[in-house]
Design a protein around this motif. Structure first.
Motif, PDB file in Angstrom:
ATOM      1  N   GLY A 149       1.966   1.982  -3.450  1.00  0.00           N
ATOM      2  CA  GLY A 149       0.837   2.140  -4.369  1.00  0.00           C
ATOM      3  C   GLY A 149       0.493   0.957  -5.290  1.00  0.00           C
ATOM      4  N   GLU A 156     -10.011   3.206   3.537  1.00  0.00           N
ATOM      5  CA  GLU A 156     -10.560   3.157   2.222  1.00  0.00           C
ATOM      6  C   GLU A 156     -11.776   4.071   1.897  1.00  0.00           C
ATOM      7  OE1 GLU A 156     -12.098  -0.708  -0.131  1.00  0.00           O
ATOM      8  OE2 GLU A 156     -12.283  -0.724   1.991  1.00  0.00           O
ATOM      9  N   HIS A 161     -10.381   3.116  -2.896  1.00  0.00           N
ATOM     10  CA  HIS A 161      -8.622   3.348  -2.642  1.00  0.00           C
ATOM     11  C   HIS A 161      -8.423   3.060  -1.257  1.00  0.00           C
ATOM     12  CE1 HIS A 161      -5.002   5.124  -3.455  1.00  0.00           C
ATOM     13  NE2 HIS A 161      -5.425   5.954  -2.523  1.00  0.00           N
ATOM     14  N   ARG A 162      -7.170   2.445  -1.028  1.00  0.00           N
ATOM     15  CA  ARG A 162      -6.716   2.067   0.274  1.00  0.00           C
ATOM     16  C   ARG A 162      -5.515   2.853   0.378  1.00  0.00           C
ATOM     17  NH1 ARG A 162      -7.978  -3.816  -1.354  1.00  0.00           N
ATOM     18  NH2 ARG A 162     -10.038  -4.151  -0.461  1.00  0.00           N
ATOM     19  N   ARG A 163      -5.118   3.269   1.579  1.00  0.00           N
ATOM     20  CA  ARG A 163      -4.150   3.995   2.016  1.00  0.00           C
ATOM     21  C   ARG A 163      -3.716   3.879   3.305  1.00  0.00           C
ATOM     22  NH1 ARG A 163      -5.093   8.685   4.837  1.00  0.00           N
ATOM     23  NH2 ARG A 163      -7.186   9.061   4.766  1.00  0.00           N
ATOM     24  N   LEU A 176       0.745  -1.219  -0.131  1.00  0.00           N
ATOM     25  CA  LEU A 176       0.021   0.057  -0.086  1.00  0.00           C
ATOM     26  C   LEU A 176       0.888   1.282  -0.031  1.00  0.00           C
ATOM     27  CD1 LEU A 176      -3.114  -0.837   2.690  1.00  0.00           C
ATOM     28  CD2 LEU A 176      -2.996  -0.803   0.064  1.00  0.00           C
ATOM     29  N   ALA A 223       4.251   5.730   6.530  1.00  0.00           N
ATOM     30  CA  ALA A 223       4.122   5.186   4.965  1.00  0.00           C
ATOM     31  C   ALA A 223       5.537   5.615   4.201  1.00  0.00           C
ATOM     32  CB  ALA A 223       2.894   5.861   4.317  1.00  0.00           C
ATOM     33  N   VAL A 283      -5.314   1.505   8.068  1.00  0.00           N
ATOM     34  CA  VAL A 283      -5.595   1.744   6.663  1.00  0.00           C
ATOM     35  C   VAL A 283      -7.036   2.347   6.563  1.00  0.00           C
ATOM     36  CG1 VAL A 283      -6.025   0.416   4.644  1.00  0.00           C
ATOM     37  CG2 VAL A 283      -3.959  -0.155   6.171  1.00  0.00           C
TER      38      VAL A 283
END
Length: 347
Positions: free
Chosen positions: A292, A325, A329-331, A289, A338, A323
């Protein structure tokens, strides 16, 4: 808390109108700071504030201890009412922790004490304007039956006592108020505590720099691009930059580079500790993640992450608030973590 004026006003209005409210947001998104500001405003208006922290509660006795500590720490007009009611239950506020260290046969019954503390809170709360803050509310979910008992005690007093919950496990917090099987189902307005807007970041940083005779230059935009509005990391990055800029000077690209390196040094060990505390599948999922990369497919295969493990890991990370969502889209929620992952595990 800077950057939260509208949200603060909204929550103050909700609690003034006695609308039960639950704040939902990841760790370090400023929920506790926001509640401190909210309760300070309400206290200025004459409300008594009772604050209970249920972080990592482990048993009924532990929860009772937290409520006892919260009631004992309360100040203002309501404190005398609390003490008066407590005496009728043969309680001395603030002493439960010590009493629970006695030999088993000499300890007070935790269930009875918990009930008595709740009765004390409610009776005192009916005598004067009162706001009850239950922070890290998901902690109660670890103790069977505790949430149900709390709901039973409060259910006929929601219009009399202001009640606000907060928690750093977004999925669990939502479930506690949205699932029919839960005691507090449909009992609270869910209020999301999200990231700072670009405008809020600009206002916070420019105001802080201006007040100390510094020029923020393009720093607000750089910070927002990097931290994506994460409240705690935004403030950390602004502080790191502030420490690199002399009085009377404007932020330059060199200052930004120095500030970022300073923050990376200061957070390295913490990021390493967070990462090492995760399961291997969760670590690998965060690596993907952070870069990306997709969780399913060739890259995941090269890291020995099966589709089943990836799905389980992402569910767990979302539940924990590590995380997020949005629209599929997950980040990684923490931009510093990160960044650390990208540097520690480059492609």
């Amino acid at each position: 808390m800077s950057g939260r004026d509208e949200l603060t006003a909204d929550i103050v209005a909700r609690l003034t109108a006695r609308r039960v409210t639950a704040l939902v947001g990841p760790r370090r998104f400023g929920k506790t700071s926001l509640l401190r500001r909210v309760t300070a405003e309400l206290a200025e208006g004459g409300a008594g504030i009772i604050w209970v922290d249920l972080y990592e509660a482990t048993s009924t006795a532990d929860i009772a201890r937290r409520f006892d500590a919260g009631l004992a720490a309360t100040t203002g007009p309501i404190r005398s009412a609390l003490d008066s009611v407590a005496v009728s239950f043969d309680l001395q506020l603030g002493l439960l922790g010590m009493q629970l260290t006695r030999r088993k046969q000499d300890r007070p019954d935790a269930d009875a004490v918990f009930d008595a503390l709740l009765e004390t809170l409610i009776a005192a709360g009916e005598s004067a304007p009162t706001i009850v803050v239950i922070d890290e509310f998901p902690g109660i979910d670890r103790v069977e039956g505790a949430a149900g008992r709390l709901r039973t005690k409060f259910q006929h007093h929601f219009q009399e006592i202001g009640l606000v919950f907060a928690g750093s496990q977004p999925s669990l917090m939502r479930a506690m108020f949205a699932e029919r099987s839960r005691p507090f189902y449909a009992q609270a307005d869910l209020v999301e505590v999200g990231p700072f807007s670009a405008g809020a970041v600009d206002e916070i940083i420019r105001g802080g720099f201006r007040s100390t005779d510094r020029d923020a230059g393009d720093l607000p935009g750089r910070v927002f691009d990097f931290a994506a509005g994460h409240p705690y990391r935004t403030m950390q990055m602004a502080d790191s930059a502030w420490r690199t800029v002399p009085i009377g000077k404007q932020v330059t690209p060199q200052h930004w580079t120095a500030a970022l390196e300073l923050l990376r040094r200061e957070t390295h060990l913490a990021c390493e500790a967070i990462f090492s505390g995760l399961r291997p599948s969760e670590q690998t999922t965060l690596r993907l993640l952070a870069h990306g990369d997709p969780l399913f497919g060739t890259i995941a295969d090269t890291l020995a992450l099966s589709s089943g493990s990836a799905q389980h890991a992402i569910d767990s990370l979302i539940d924990a608030g590590d995380v997020a969502e949005t629209d599929g889209h997950r980040r990684v929620v923490d931009p510093i973590l990160a960044d650390w992952i990208r540097r520690r595990f480059p492609r």
